[in-house]
Design a protein around this motif. Structure first.
Motif, mmCIF file in Angstrom:
data_model
loop_
_atom_site.group_PDB
_atom_site.id
_atom_site.type_symbol
_atom_site.label_atom_id
_atom_site.label_comp_id
_atom_site.label_asym_id
_atom_site.label_seq_id
_atom_site.Cartn_x
_atom_site.Cartn_y
_atom_site.Cartn_z
ATOM 1 N N ARG A 122 39.038 49.807 56.764
ATOM 2 C CA ARG A 122 38.989 48.869 57.435
ATOM 3 C C ARG A 122 38.169 47.460 56.727
ATOM 4 N NH1 ARG A 122 34.821 48.049 62.158
ATOM 5 N NH2 ARG A 122 35.324 45.987 63.055
ATOM 6 N N VAL A 123 37.278 47.792 55.498
ATOM 7 C CA VAL A 123 36.563 46.916 54.744
ATOM 8 C C VAL A 123 37.805 46.302 53.883
ATOM 9 C CG1 VAL A 123 35.389 46.523 52.910
ATOM 10 C CG2 VAL A 123 34.701 48.166 54.350
ATOM 11 N N ILE A 124 39.001 46.987 53.625
ATOM 12 C CA ILE A 124 40.001 46.390 52.757
ATOM 13 C C ILE A 124 40.806 45.265 53.681
ATOM 14 C CG2 ILE A 124 42.314 46.603 51.482
ATOM 15 C CD1 ILE A 124 41.068 49.477 50.503
ATOM 16 N N LYS A 125 40.810 46.042 54.996
ATOM 17 C CA LYS A 125 41.677 45.052 55.921
ATOM 18 C C LYS A 125 40.938 43.852 56.180
ATOM 19 C CE LYS A 125 43.868 45.719 60.541
ATOM 20 N NZ LYS A 125 44.060 46.239 61.576
ATOM 21 N N LEU A 126 39.588 43.977 56.586
ATOM 22 C CA LEU A 126 38.928 42.745 56.699
ATOM 23 C C LEU A 126 39.037 41.639 55.504
ATOM 24 C CD1 LEU A 126 35.373 43.978 58.209
ATOM 25 C CD2 LEU A 126 37.338 42.891 59.363
ATOM 26 N N ILE A 127 38.889 42.205 54.177
ATOM 27 C CA ILE A 127 38.870 41.263 53.028
ATOM 28 C C ILE A 127 40.396 40.591 53.148
ATOM 29 C CG2 ILE A 127 39.116 41.304 50.465
ATOM 30 C CD1 ILE A 127 36.987 43.602 50.482
ATOM 31 N N LEU A 128 41.355 41.433 53.319
ATOM 32 C CA LEU A 128 42.735 40.774 53.270
ATOM 33 C C LEU A 128 42.911 39.969 54.367
ATOM 34 C CD1 LEU A 128 44.846 44.072 52.055
ATOM 35 C CD2 LEU A 128 44.057 42.250 50.771
ATOM 36 N N ALA A 181 38.159 37.138 43.414
ATOM 37 C CA ALA A 181 37.884 38.779 42.941
ATOM 38 C C ALA A 181 36.233 38.926 42.827
ATOM 39 C CB ALA A 181 38.505 38.977 41.223
ATOM 40 N N LEU A 182 35.465 37.981 42.565
ATOM 41 C CA LEU A 182 34.050 38.133 42.346
ATOM 42 C C LEU A 182 33.510 38.068 43.868
ATOM 43 C CD1 LEU A 182 33.200 35.228 39.869
ATOM 44 C CD2 LEU A 182 32.757 37.573 39.528
ATOM 45 N N ILE A 183 34.209 37.458 44.874
ATOM 46 C CA ILE A 183 33.729 37.503 46.233
ATOM 47 C C ILE A 183 34.112 38.825 46.674
ATOM 48 C CG2 ILE A 183 34.123 36.548 48.552
ATOM 49 C CD1 ILE A 183 34.744 33.829 47.034
ATOM 50 N N ILE A 184 35.370 39.286 46.306
ATOM 51 C CA ILE A 184 35.796 40.634 46.977
ATOM 52 C C ILE A 184 34.770 41.702 46.383
ATOM 53 C CG2 ILE A 184 37.608 42.371 46.935
ATOM 54 C CD1 ILE A 184 39.561 39.936 46.953
ATOM 55 N N PRO A 220 48.278 42.220 44.075
ATOM 56 C CA PRO A 220 47.552 43.061 44.749
ATOM 57 C C PRO A 220 46.745 44.167 43.839
ATOM 58 C CG PRO A 220 49.822 42.854 45.468
ATOM 59 C CD PRO A 220 49.573 42.030 44.559
ATOM 60 N N ARG A 221 47.321 44.415 42.703
ATOM 61 C CA ARG A 221 46.466 45.356 41.849
ATOM 62 C C ARG A 221 44.964 44.864 41.358
ATOM 63 N NH1 ARG A 221 46.385 43.050 36.766
ATOM 64 N NH2 ARG A 221 47.957 41.462 36.242
ATOM 65 N N GLN A 222 44.714 43.459 41.656
ATOM 66 C CA GLN A 222 43.450 42.822 41.350
ATOM 67 C C GLN A 222 42.536 43.365 42.278
ATOM 68 O OE1 GLN A 222 43.993 38.522 41.007
ATOM 69 N NE2 GLN A 222 44.865 38.667 39.022
ATOM 70 N N LEU A 223 42.948 43.526 43.804
ATOM 71 C CA LEU A 223 42.041 44.296 44.734
ATOM 72 C C LEU A 223 41.686 45.435 44.216
ATOM 73 C CD1 LEU A 223 40.692 44.030 47.454
ATOM 74 C CD2 LEU A 223 42.833 45.011 48.342
ATOM 75 N N PHE A 224 42.579 46.327 43.726
ATOM 76 C CA PHE A 224 42.166 47.855 43.331
ATOM 77 C C PHE A 224 41.369 47.670 42.139
ATOM 78 C CE2 PHE A 224 45.819 48.075 46.228
ATOM 79 C CZ PHE A 224 45.285 48.740 47.329
ATOM 80 N N GLU A 225 41.612 46.822 41.351
ATOM 81 C CA GLU A 225 40.733 46.774 40.048
ATOM 82 C C GLU A 225 39.161 46.722 40.373
ATOM 83 O OE1 GLU A 225 42.382 43.764 37.628
ATOM 84 O OE2 GLU A 225 44.026 45.011 36.909
#
Length: 197
Positions: free
Chosen positions: A166-172, A110-113, A190-195
């Motif tokens: 595309r940023v989200i796609k790269l992270i995932l 989460a910190l890296i994202i 998945p909700r942690q990504l959007f948080e």
């Protein structure tokens, strides 16, 4: 090192390995750090002054001396590079071997994202190229209160003309490997990504 206010400070000196290729790469990386650390000051390595150092030849031959690019950065004392452990968990091997729990691994993800998202500039449509990094490019520190902190210590490339999707796609899609072990940056929930937005 003594600061301009006559106080002691700890810094890191980063020096290129050779005067041509690595000096050019390090100069570009310093520029990238200057840009992205302003956007994500608590996640990116903070860099300061830069320039060229002259290293004389050990036999004092003037024509054999080298000019190497170097810059001063914040000290990373008590911070250690992340590694990929077994079972999809992060670990460090310094100062002693330590495997992070699944919960701590998710917190580090989460910190890296969060750091990647903070480097994104919606007007210029650019951000750090997370796919060009490895786990070792992220240093982790545990505070006295048990809180985890990270510093991204490498920034060879900034992606441009990149939209948020595309940023989200790269992270995932980013997976870091070490031997037969691998870890995906995608959070288990998945909700942690959007948080993190």
């Amino acid at each position: 090192m003594i600061t301009t206010r006559s106080k002691r400070g700890r810094f890191t000196l980063v020096v290129a390995k050779n005067p041509v290729t690595f000096s050019e790469m390090l100069e570009a990386e310093h520029r990238n750090f200057q840009l992205l650390s302003a956007r994500a000051p608590d996640k990116m390595l903070q860099v300061y002054r830069a320039g060229k150092l002259f290293l004389p030849d050990r036999h004092r031959r003037a024509e054999m001396g080298r000019e190497l690019y170097a810059f001063v950065a914040e000290s990373l004392a008590n911070s250690y590079p992340l590694e990929v452990g077994r079972n999809g968990q992060f670990m460090t091997s310094q100062p002693k071997r330590h495997t992070y729990t699944r919960k701590a691994t998710e917190e580090l993800k989460a910190l890296i994202i969060e750091g990647v998202l903070q480097t994104y500039d919606s007007e210029k449509c650019e951000c750090i190229s997370i796919s060009d990094l490895n786990a070792e490019d992220v240093f982790v520190q545990t505070t006295r209160h048990g809180k985890l902190r990270i510093r991204i210590v490498s920034c060879p490339k900034i992606l441009s003309r990149i939209n948020p999707a595309r940023v989200i796609k790269l992270i995932l899609g980013t997976t870091w490997k070490s031997g037969e072990s691998s870890i995906s940056l995608a959070p288990e929930e998945p909700r942690q990504l959007f948080e993190r937005f």
